[in-house]
Write an enzyme that holds these catalytic residues in place. Structure first.
Site, PDB file in Angstrom:
ATOM      1  N   LYS A 163       0.979  -0.946  -0.079  1.00  0.00           N
ATOM      2  CA  LYS A 163      -0.055   0.123  -0.293  1.00  0.00           C
ATOM      3  C   LYS A 163       0.704   0.823   0.178  1.00  0.00           C
ATOM      4  O   LYS A 163       0.570   2.534  -0.563  1.00  0.00           O
ATOM      5  CB  LYS A 163      -0.973  -0.179   1.555  1.00  0.00           C
ATOM      6  CG  LYS A 163      -2.318  -1.417   0.926  1.00  0.00           C
ATOM      7  CD  LYS A 163      -2.803  -1.381   2.323  1.00  0.00           C
ATOM      8  CE  LYS A 163      -3.802  -2.559   1.666  1.00  0.00           C
ATOM      9  NZ  LYS A 163      -4.306  -2.885   3.483  1.00  0.00           N
ATOM     10  N   ASP A 216     -11.348   2.195   3.599  1.00  0.00           N
ATOM     11  CA  ASP A 216     -11.243   0.831   3.167  1.00  0.00           C
ATOM     12  C   ASP A 216     -13.270   0.603   3.063  1.00  0.00           C
ATOM     13  O   ASP A 216     -13.122  -0.608   2.813  1.00  0.00           O
ATOM     14  CB  ASP A 216     -11.180  -0.200   4.619  1.00  0.00           C
ATOM     15  CG  ASP A 216     -10.165  -0.714   4.592  1.00  0.00           C
ATOM     16  OD1 ASP A 216      -9.512  -1.608   2.854  1.00  0.00           O
ATOM     17  OD2 ASP A 216      -8.607  -1.141   4.791  1.00  0.00           O
ATOM     18  N   GLN A 250      -5.446  -1.854   9.395  1.00  0.00           N
ATOM     19  CA  GLN A 250      -5.079  -2.670   8.878  1.00  0.00           C
ATOM     20  C   GLN A 250      -5.508  -4.580   9.108  1.00  0.00           C
ATOM     21  O   GLN A 250      -5.344  -4.396  11.502  1.00  0.00           O
ATOM     22  CB  GLN A 250      -3.323  -2.780   8.682  1.00  0.00           C
ATOM     23  CG  GLN A 250      -3.196  -4.703   7.707  1.00  0.00           C
ATOM     24  CD  GLN A 250      -3.112  -4.590   6.262  1.00  0.00           C
ATOM     25  OE1 GLN A 250      -3.008  -3.535   5.682  1.00  0.00           O
ATOM     26  NE2 GLN A 250      -3.940  -5.440   5.781  1.00  0.00           N
TER      27      GLN A 250
END
Ligand code: NAP
Length: 280
Positions: A51, A118, A95
């Protein structure tokens, strides 16, 4: 049969985003992603590195918050609240997984829905379900983008998704429904799964079981999207679909690696740029 080249498509999306970011910077908008990682999960470390590389390539600013697994829930929540307040940060990503004992749901719920790149905050999940503009979870979004870019029609088609996780299967139900597909979802308690998968015009495998989808489970000419990322006995990356045999029956198929995986990161970058534009 055509192989859907997720790697090439993701590259194209990243290059379009790079141009968009250059334009935004001329207006003094500097898209920035904050990534929180708790603990030392090896796979997560690889995902986080990928990322950050993608951000660098596109010109998105990036700040990492690495926290020890001993972090308390209160400190994690306070970290997120602090990032919600920061005007220079447009996207916040936590994460997963995070260590046992921490409540990831509360953490996702704390991320400001306008920075929830997300798409895991219940506000975005709810907006997706009523068809409002929102941040869509990156993997299902990547799947939909692939279908669109390859001009694969969804309207009136029978779509079957195997897997009902909150991050892939469930949001994908909604995405495909919004695109007028007739959607069926299968999971670990589904009986006679092969009878259902054989009806699919579009079959999405997202269960995390190597080569689970075999040729006899697929209709001739079906579009097969393989979300799975697994390691086989030799340590090689494989999907949930028996690519070698299923590709002989499918009209389109995604490979692993080089299919959905690169699209997930590209759509994350897309969401960060979108957040920066909405928050400017
Ligand atoms: P997950 O949370 O473990 O969910 C798996 C789903 O598959 C569950 O709904 C489960 O059913 C269902 N399932 C498991 N075994 C099954 C079986 N034998 N028959 C039918 N359904 C079954 O997994 P996930 O996070 O969604 O990930 C799925 C796969 O996608 C993994 O390989 C993961 O690595 C990969 N993935 C890839 C990307 C990408 O960027 N390409 C992103 C995310 C995930 P129940 O609900 O009944 O337990």
């Amino acid at each position: 049969m055509e192989i859907i080249d997720g790697k090439a498509l993701a590259k194209k999306i990243r290059s379009e985003l790079k141009e968009e970011v250059e334009e935004l910077k001329k207006q003094d908008v500097h898209p920035k992603l904050a990534v929180i990682m708790v603990g030392d999960d090896k796979a997560s470390a690889v995902y986080v590195r990928n990322k950050s590389k993608a951000c660098n390539e596109i010109g998105i600013e990036y700040e990492e918050f690495l926290r020890d697994s001993s972090i308390t829930q209160e400190r994690l929540i306070n970290l997120i609240k602090g990032l919600n307040e920061r005007e220079d940060i447009h996207g916040i990503l936590l994460q997963s997984p995070i260590p046992d004992g921490l409540d990831i749901r509360e953490a996702f719920n704390t991320i400001d829905y306008r920075k929830d790149v997300d798409g895991f905050n219940p506000i975005n999940v709810g907006k997706l379900s009523i068809g409002e503009d929102c941040f869509v979870s990156c993997t299902p979004y990547g799947v939909v983008k692939m279908l669109e870019e390859y001009n694969i029609p969804t309207e009136g088609k029978r779509a079957v998704i195997v897997g009902r996780s909150n991050i892939v299967g469930k949001p994908l139900i909604q995405c495909l429904l919004n695109k007028n597909a007739t959607v069926t979802v299968c999971h670990s308690r589904t009986k006679n799964i092969e009878e259902i998968t054989r009806e699919a015009d579009i079959l999405v495998a997202a269960l995390g079981k190597p080569k689970f989808i075999t040729a006899d489970m697929v209709k001739d000419g079906a579009v097969v999207i393989d979300v799975g990322i697994n390691r086989n006995e030799e340590g090689k990356l494989v999907g949930d679909v028996d690519f070698e045999n299923v590709s002989k029956k499918a009209s389109y198929i995604t490979p692993v690696p080089g299919g959905v995986g690169p699209m997930t990161i590209a759509m994350l970058m897309y969401n960060v740029v979108k957040a920066a534009k909405l928050l400017k």
